[in-house]
Scaffold this active site. Structure first.
Site, PDB file in Angstrom:
ATOM      1  N   SER A 169       0.829  -1.206   0.000  1.00 35.86           N
ATOM      2  CA  SER A 169       0.000   0.000   0.000  1.00 35.86           C
ATOM      3  C   SER A 169       0.859   1.249   0.000  1.00 35.86           C
ATOM      4  CB  SER A 169      -0.850  -0.029   1.277  1.00 35.86           C
ATOM      5  OG  SER A 169      -1.398   1.234   1.535  1.00 35.86           O
ATOM      6  N   TYR A 173      -1.810  -1.163  11.059  1.00 34.41           N
ATOM      7  CA  TYR A 173      -2.114  -1.678   9.720  1.00 34.41           C
ATOM      8  C   TYR A 173      -0.937  -1.419   8.773  1.00 34.41           C
ATOM      9  CZ  TYR A 173      -3.738  -1.551   4.907  1.00 34.41           C
ATOM     10  OH  TYR A 173      -3.830  -1.730   3.546  1.00 34.41           O
ATOM     11  N   LYS A 228       1.991  -3.964   6.636  1.00 32.53           N
ATOM     12  CA  LYS A 228       2.426  -3.906   5.221  1.00 32.53           C
ATOM     13  C   LYS A 228       3.952  -3.814   5.161  1.00 32.53           C
ATOM     14  CE  LYS A 228      -1.600  -4.170   3.315  1.00 32.53           C
ATOM     15  NZ  LYS A 228      -1.996  -5.490   2.817  1.00 32.53           N
TER      16      LYS A 228
END
Ligand code: NAD
Ligand code: UFG
Length: 347
Positions: A129, A153, A157
């Site tokens: 992302s 979050y 990644k």
């Protein structure tokens, strides 16, 4: 003989659009998803949209952390490549429940890599992302920019990217492509599949869509004092079908000689503000979106958009659609499915 691709998280928003493009491209496709944030109806609709090629789609309700169940899936089919979408993605929830995010996203990925290696499948495309660029010092963001994360979050990644790089360093038979998505929006032009988030949407366009169909009274605009053209945040919105096609380009690249572990941005290279996006959606839908101007959302960056140079040159892929088409297709999906895949009583 058509190649078989395993798609984790293939019932979700980006996964379902990618599975459709895979089927239409002649691939056999197996989806594993625990349906935590999706509905099996999306898989059925993808099958229908693919027509005759829909017979090449299989679905297994499996949690990636369930190693035995995953082993069975791998024992049933020799996969050429895995496209790994499965993961939890709500930034706010990740701050409240970091261990859930580390457990689901990290353990899920580690289990997947272990099972892949055990079955001799060492080609992977992973959903990273633009969040890994944090608040970039300049734009456009190139793949060489320093990486950071503002929440658990985002850290999942970053960690998974590192796990993939280490996995390749330990065994050069692996071929891995990390795709850093910018802001996927829109839906398939049929309006038959699209984004259907559970609960209150975190992201801009799903929220706008719910205001347009009368599910929410107004959009809260987070921040009006950014150093941008109209004071609101700027992002690189990309049509989900363009994004899905980027995965097909990545699959082709994995077959090229000399690929190890590579990273590519998938964006359009264009920045659009919140107010510009709302105006484009109002035009496409004919609906007025009432706005409530509010303070900045903690952790949000000011301006983020992609350098698309590397993907264009090396993947031979470029986004085709602009924000008009994104909003048109988002509204087509929303107006045909105001409550997503399932009526409110069944959610
Ligand atoms: P989504 O929630 O619609 O899809 C993810 C799917 O994974 C869901 O169907 C969910 O049920 C499934 N899943 C989650 N944990 C699982 C597990 N342990 N085992 C099996 N299935 C599991 O999300 P999306 O928008 O389609 O995103 C797909 C991927 O792309 C995610 O990894 C996400 O972090 C990443 N990504 C999304 C965006 C975005 O804005 N949508 C941006 C950048 C990156
Ligand atoms: N915004 C609003 N109101 C809302 C929601 C968003 O004004 O109700 C604004 C945000 O402040 C931001 C822009 O709209 O300026 C886009 O916000 P999104 O939440 O849609 O997207 P972000 O770029 O903040 O983050 C998303 C995902 C991240 C992912 C990132 C890049 O949430 O996980 O895109 O892919 F990493």
């Amino acid at each position: 003989m058509a190649k078989s691709i395993l798609v984790t998280g293939g019932a979700g928003y980006i996964g379902s659009h990618t599975v459709l493009q895979l089927l239409l491209g002649g691939y056999r496709t197996v989806v594993v998803d625990n349906l935590d944030n999706s509905s099996e109806i999306s898989v059925r609709r993808v099958k229908e949209l693919a027509g005759d090629l829909g017979k090449n789609l299989l679905f297994h309700k499996v949690d990636l952390r369930d190693k035995q169940a995953l082993e069975k899936v791998f024992a049933s089919t020799p996969f050429d490549t895995v496209i790994h979408f499965a993961g939890l993605k709500a930034v706010g929830e990740s701050v409240q429940k970091p261990l859930l995010y580390y457990d689901n996203n990290l353990i899920g990925t580690i289990t997947l890599l272990e099972v892949m290696a055990a079955h001799g499948c060492k080609k992977l495309v992973f959903s990273s992302s633009a969040t890994v660029y944090g608040w970039p010092k300049e734009v456009p963001c190139t793949e060489e920019f320093p990486l950071s994360a503002a929440n658990p979050y985002g850290r999942t990644k970053l960690f998974i990217e590192e796990i993939c790089r280490d996995t390749y360093r330990s065994d050069s038979e692996w071929k891995i492509i990390l795709l850093r998505y910018f802001n996927p929006v829109g839906a398939h032009h049929s309006g038959y599949i699209g984004e259907d988030p559970r609960g209150i949407p975190n992201n801009l366009m799903p929220f706008v869509q719910q205001v347009a169909v009368g599910r929410r009274p107004a959009l809260t605009v987070f921040g009006t004092d950014y150093a941008t053209k109209d004071g609101t945040g700027v992002r690189d919105y990309i049509h989900v079908v363009d994004l899905a096609d980027g995965h097909i380009a990545a699959l082709r690249k994995l077959d090229a000689a000399g690929i190890g572990c590579e990273v590519y941005n998938l964006g359009t290279g264009k920045g659009t503000s919140v107010l510009e996006m709302v105006a484009a959606f109002e035009k496409a839908s004919g609906k007025k979106i009432p706005l409530v101007m509010s303070a900045r959302r903690p952790g949000d960056a000011e301006i983020v958009y992609a350098s698309t140079h590397k993907a264009e040159k090396e993947l031979n892929w470029k986004a085709k659609y602009g924000i008009e088409e994104m909003c048109r297709d988002q509204w087509n999906w929303a107006s045909k499915n105001p409550y997503g895949y399932e009526p409110p009583s069944s959610k």
